[in-house]
Design a protein around this motif. Structure first.
Motif, PDB file in Angstrom:
ATOM      1  N   MET A  52      33.061  95.093 126.397  1.00  0.00           N
ATOM      2  CA  MET A  52      33.388  95.264 124.988  1.00  0.00           C
ATOM      3  C   MET A  52      34.884  95.497 124.827  1.00  0.00           C
ATOM      4  SD  MET A  52      30.223  97.647 123.589  1.00  0.00           S
ATOM      5  CE  MET A  52      30.654  99.063 124.599  1.00  0.00           C
ATOM      6  N   SER A  53      35.424  95.006 123.721  1.00  0.00           N
ATOM      7  CA  SER A  53      36.810  95.294 123.370  1.00  0.00           C
ATOM      8  C   SER A  53      36.880  95.527 121.868  1.00  0.00           C
ATOM      9  CB  SER A  53      37.745  94.143 123.775  1.00  0.00           C
ATOM     10  OG  SER A  53      37.442  92.975 123.043  1.00  0.00           O
ATOM     11  N   TRP A  54      37.782  96.428 121.468  1.00  0.00           N
ATOM     12  CA  TRP A  54      37.919  96.756 120.047  1.00  0.00           C
ATOM     13  C   TRP A  54      39.334  97.277 119.827  1.00  0.00           C
ATOM     14  CZ3 TRP A  54      33.879 100.058 116.919  1.00  0.00           C
ATOM     15  CH2 TRP A  54      34.250 100.066 115.569  1.00  0.00           C
ATOM     16  N   VAL A  55      40.172  96.435 119.271  1.00  0.00           N
ATOM     17  CA  VAL A  55      41.570  96.802 119.043  1.00  0.00           C
ATOM     18  C   VAL A  55      41.763  97.133 117.570  1.00  0.00           C
ATOM     19  CG1 VAL A  55      43.969  96.057 119.200  1.00  0.00           C
ATOM     20  CG2 VAL A  55      42.304  95.306 120.932  1.00  0.00           C
ATOM     21  N   SER A  56      42.193  98.362 117.301  1.00  0.00           N
ATOM     22  CA  SER A  56      42.489  98.812 115.944  1.00  0.00           C
ATOM     23  C   SER A  56      43.723  99.703 115.991  1.00  0.00           C
ATOM     24  CB  SER A  56      41.311  99.593 115.358  1.00  0.00           C
ATOM     25  OG  SER A  56      41.658 100.154 114.106  1.00  0.00           O
ATOM     26  N   SER A  57      44.561  99.583 114.965  1.00  0.00           N
ATOM     27  CA  SER A  57      45.758 100.431 114.908  1.00  0.00           C
ATOM     28  C   SER A  57      45.421 101.873 114.555  1.00  0.00           C
ATOM     29  CB  SER A  57      46.756  99.868 113.887  1.00  0.00           C
ATOM     30  OG  SER A  57      46.177  99.797 112.596  1.00  0.00           O
ATOM     31  N   THR A  58      44.191 102.115 114.128  1.00  0.00           N
ATOM     32  CA  THR A  58      43.755 103.476 113.827  1.00  0.00           C
ATOM     33  C   THR A  58      43.040 104.047 115.049  1.00  0.00           C
ATOM     34  OG1 THR A  58      43.485 103.006 111.475  1.00  0.00           O
ATOM     35  CG2 THR A  58      42.316 104.922 112.343  1.00  0.00           C
ATOM     36  N   PRO A  59      43.529 105.130 115.615  1.00  0.00           N
ATOM     37  CA  PRO A  59      42.860 105.720 116.781  1.00  0.00           C
ATOM     38  C   PRO A  59      41.585 106.446 116.365  1.00  0.00           C
ATOM     39  CG  PRO A  59      44.687 107.103 116.114  1.00  0.00           C
ATOM     40  CD  PRO A  59      44.736 105.888 115.231  1.00  0.00           C
ATOM     41  N   ILE A  60      40.775 106.748 117.346  1.00  0.00           N
ATOM     42  CA  ILE A  60      39.553 107.501 117.081  1.00  0.00           C
ATOM     43  C   ILE A  60      39.746 108.940 117.546  1.00  0.00           C
ATOM     44  CG2 ILE A  60      38.499 106.865 119.303  1.00  0.00           C
ATOM     45  CD1 ILE A  60      35.805 106.825 117.814  1.00  0.00           C
ATOM     46  N   ILE A  76      38.930 102.712 110.696  1.00  0.00           N
ATOM     47  CA  ILE A  76      39.088 101.977 111.956  1.00  0.00           C
ATOM     48  C   ILE A  76      38.804 100.485 111.743  1.00  0.00           C
ATOM     49  CG2 ILE A  76      38.159 101.676 114.282  1.00  0.00           C
ATOM     50  CD1 ILE A  76      37.653 104.694 114.352  1.00  0.00           C
ATOM     51  N   ILE A  77      37.735 100.196 111.025  1.00  0.00           N
ATOM     52  CA  ILE A  77      37.368  98.808 110.751  1.00  0.00           C
ATOM     53  C   ILE A  77      38.441  98.119 109.915  1.00  0.00           C
ATOM     54  CG2 ILE A  77      35.723  97.351 109.488  1.00  0.00           C
ATOM     55  CD1 ILE A  77      33.534  99.319 110.343  1.00  0.00           C
ATOM     56  N   LYS A  78      38.970  98.824 108.945  1.00  0.00           N
ATOM     57  CA  LYS A  78      39.984  98.264 108.063  1.00  0.00           C
ATOM     58  C   LYS A  78      41.194  97.768 108.848  1.00  0.00           C
ATOM     59  CE  LYS A  78      43.049  99.626 104.245  1.00  0.00           C
ATOM     60  NZ  LYS A  78      43.448 100.753 103.346  1.00  0.00           N
ATOM     61  N   ASN A  79      41.545  98.454 109.920  1.00  0.00           N
ATOM     62  CA  ASN A  79      42.743  98.124 110.694  1.00  0.00           C
ATOM     63  C   ASN A  79      42.420  97.452 112.031  1.00  0.00           C
ATOM     64  OD1 ASN A  79      44.745  99.304 108.851  1.00  0.00           O
ATOM     65  ND2 ASN A  79      43.820 101.263 109.404  1.00  0.00           N
ATOM     66  N   THR A  80      41.238  96.867 112.133  1.00  0.00           N
ATOM     67  CA  THR A  80      40.837  96.166 113.357  1.00  0.00           C
ATOM     68  C   THR A  80      41.454  94.771 113.404  1.00  0.00           C
ATOM     69  OG1 THR A  80      38.754  97.375 113.605  1.00  0.00           O
ATOM     70  CG2 THR A  80      38.869  95.178 114.601  1.00  0.00           C
ATOM     71  N   THR A  81      42.001  94.414 114.550  1.00  0.00           N
ATOM     72  CA  THR A  81      42.587  93.077 114.737  1.00  0.00           C
ATOM     73  C   THR A  81      41.821  92.252 115.777  1.00  0.00           C
ATOM     74  OG1 THR A  81      44.127  93.986 116.380  1.00  0.00           O
ATOM     75  CG2 THR A  81      44.899  93.841 114.092  1.00  0.00           C
ATOM     76  N   GLU A  82      41.020  92.904 116.591  1.00  0.00           N
ATOM     77  CA  GLU A  82      40.279  92.188 117.636  1.00  0.00           C
ATOM     78  C   GLU A  82      39.023  92.958 117.986  1.00  0.00           C
ATOM     79  OE1 GLU A  82      40.706  91.297 122.383  1.00  0.00           O
ATOM     80  OE2 GLU A  82      42.538  91.259 121.169  1.00  0.00           O
ATOM     81  N   MET A  83      37.950  92.213 118.177  1.00  0.00           N
ATOM     82  CA  MET A  83      36.687  92.834 118.590  1.00  0.00           C
ATOM     83  C   MET A  83      35.849  91.799 119.299  1.00  0.00           C
ATOM     84  SD  MET A  83      33.788  94.687 116.241  1.00  0.00           S
ATOM     85  CE  MET A  83      34.771  96.154 115.981  1.00  0.00           C
ATOM     86  N   ASN A  84      35.211  92.190 120.395  1.00  0.00           N
ATOM     87  CA  ASN A  84      34.410  91.263 121.170  1.00  0.00           C
ATOM     88  C   ASN A  84      33.376  92.020 121.997  1.00  0.00           C
ATOM     89  OD1 ASN A  84      33.887  89.649 123.864  1.00  0.00           O
ATOM     90  ND2 ASN A  84      34.566  88.152 122.353  1.00  0.00           N
TER      91      ASN A  84
END
Length: 391
Positions: free
Chosen positions: A186-194, A375-383
């Motif tokens: 899995m990958s999930w790139v977002s500019s908002t950290p968790i 987090i979803i709003k600032n997501t650029t990549e997900m797989n």
């Protein structure tokens, strides 16, 4: 006078001859016996016995029509049966065709012509229909109250055909390296950290020790430590059959031996270099209920999910796939995942979801769900990718 009588007699004979010829011609055009089902009839639920391959296929409707009792047309389609989620729909008799896949994978509706043979008070029919590169053999009977239909389909050949084992877990030196050698990545790139509490990961740490981490690091860690091992313990292999069925070798919790899933739960087809997976909801629910021996419980609000993703239910879930040598990767990206994850921001969905999460993880899950919208709003990549090796 005699001439006039002779003329009248001759005309009467001629008219009788032509009338007799006309009657003979009409009889030649009439079917043997009465037309049993003139017009259009629809068969579904208890009026329909449908088999795909050797197994029953539920949640479908067959529309049969004939005018002459010699030939007819059959239209096959999926019907979302509201009785299985009776609390969700405003009308319990409402049929929702767009929410169900058709009988043949990749075909929301299938129509073909049949030659009819009358057998007592019913018609029988059989034959072969070829379309879209697939071949379908069919045979059935129909009368005024019910229809039986069996279809056997051979789908076009594709590179996924056969049995694939789940890729093995090959541990790496780090979470990032381990993520490259897992059956599930899995990958999930977002500019908002968790924001996470270390106590969620290590119960020995005091609660409230908060820290921020990149989302991608967290999901890779969860994949390698939890998701992949859990999947490896539950799934042995996947078989893509020639008729479009997907069959899995799986192990339920607490069981020691692998078992094979029933057919007609999930089917697939290839189109535009993508794999589409169709779920037969009626068959799935019937299987779950049979295994548990209880009625499936449902909640209002789930109907919004159904309506929002109608095309995924009817046409199938689009997935990317790639095959290299004896290895296959099946994946979905943000195009599909983000809309699905957005549902988790809905209060109704969260209310349904949380009770199904183990109690000791519910607090952590609740806190993470609150962070999802940003987090979803600032997501650029997900797989999310499933890795398989040819058996």
């Amino acid at each position: 006078m005699k001439k006039n009588l002779l003329f009248v007699f001759t005309m009467l004979c001629a008219l009788s001859f032509f009338t007799a010829c006309s009657d003979d011609d009409n009889k030649k055009n009439e079917p043997e016996g009465a037309v049993l089902l003139k017009g259009t009839q629809t068969y579904s639920a208890e009026k329909l016995s449908l088999k795909y391959g050797d197994s029953p296929l539920l949640g479908k409707a067959i529309i049969f029509a004939t005018e002459d009792g010699k030939t007819g047309t059959i239209k096959m389609e999926g019907v979302f049966d509201p009785s299985i989620i009776e609390d969700l729909l405003p009308s319990k008799t409402e049929q929702m065709v767009s929410l169900a896949p058709g009988v043949v994978p990749g075909e929301v509706t299938t129509m073909f012509n049949v030659n009819l043979t009358q057998d007592g008070n019913k018609y029988t029919f059989e034959g072969t229909d070829s379309n879209n590169g697939r071949e379908m053999k069919y045979a059935g009977t129909v009368d005024s109250t019910s229809m039986t239909l069996a279809v056997n389909v051979t789908m076009p050949k594709n590179d996924l055909l056969g049995t694939w084992n789940l890729a093995p877990i090959i541990p790496g030196e780090s979470a990032a390296e381990a993520n490259k050698s897992q059956p599930l990545t899995m990958s999930w790139v977002s500019s908002t950290p968790i924001k996470i509490d270390w106590n969620w990961i290590d119960p020995q740490m005091p609660a409230g020790t908060m820290m921020e981490m990149p989302v991608d690091n967290v999901v890779k860690l969860l994949s390698s430590l939890y998701a992949s091992p859990a999947l490896a313990g539950a799934l042995e292999s996947i078989t893509f059959q020639t008729d479009g069925n997907i069959v899995a070798s799986y192990k339920s919790k607490g069981q020691a031996d692998w078992q094979t899933s029933p057919t007609n739960l999930a089917q697939y087809y290839i189109k535009d270099n993508k794999m589409f997976v169709q779920l037969n909801i009626d068959n799935i629910i019937a299987t779950v209920m049979a295994n548990k021996g209880t009625k499936a419980s449902t909640k209002a609000g789930f109907v919004d999910i159904i309506n929002g993703f109608a095309s995924l239910l009817s046409k199938g879930v689009p997935m990317n796939y790639a095959i290299k040598s004896d290895a296959a990767t099946i994946s979905v990206d943000q195009t599909l995942l983000l809309p699905l994850l957005s549902l988790l921001a809905d209060e109704t969905i969260v209310t349904l979801l949380l009770p199904n999460i183990p109690e000791n993880y519910q607090t952590a899950a609740s806190e993470v769900l609150k962070q999802l919208p940003e987090i979803i709003k600032n997501t650029t990549e997900m797989n999310v990718s499933l890795h398989l090796v040819k058996k």
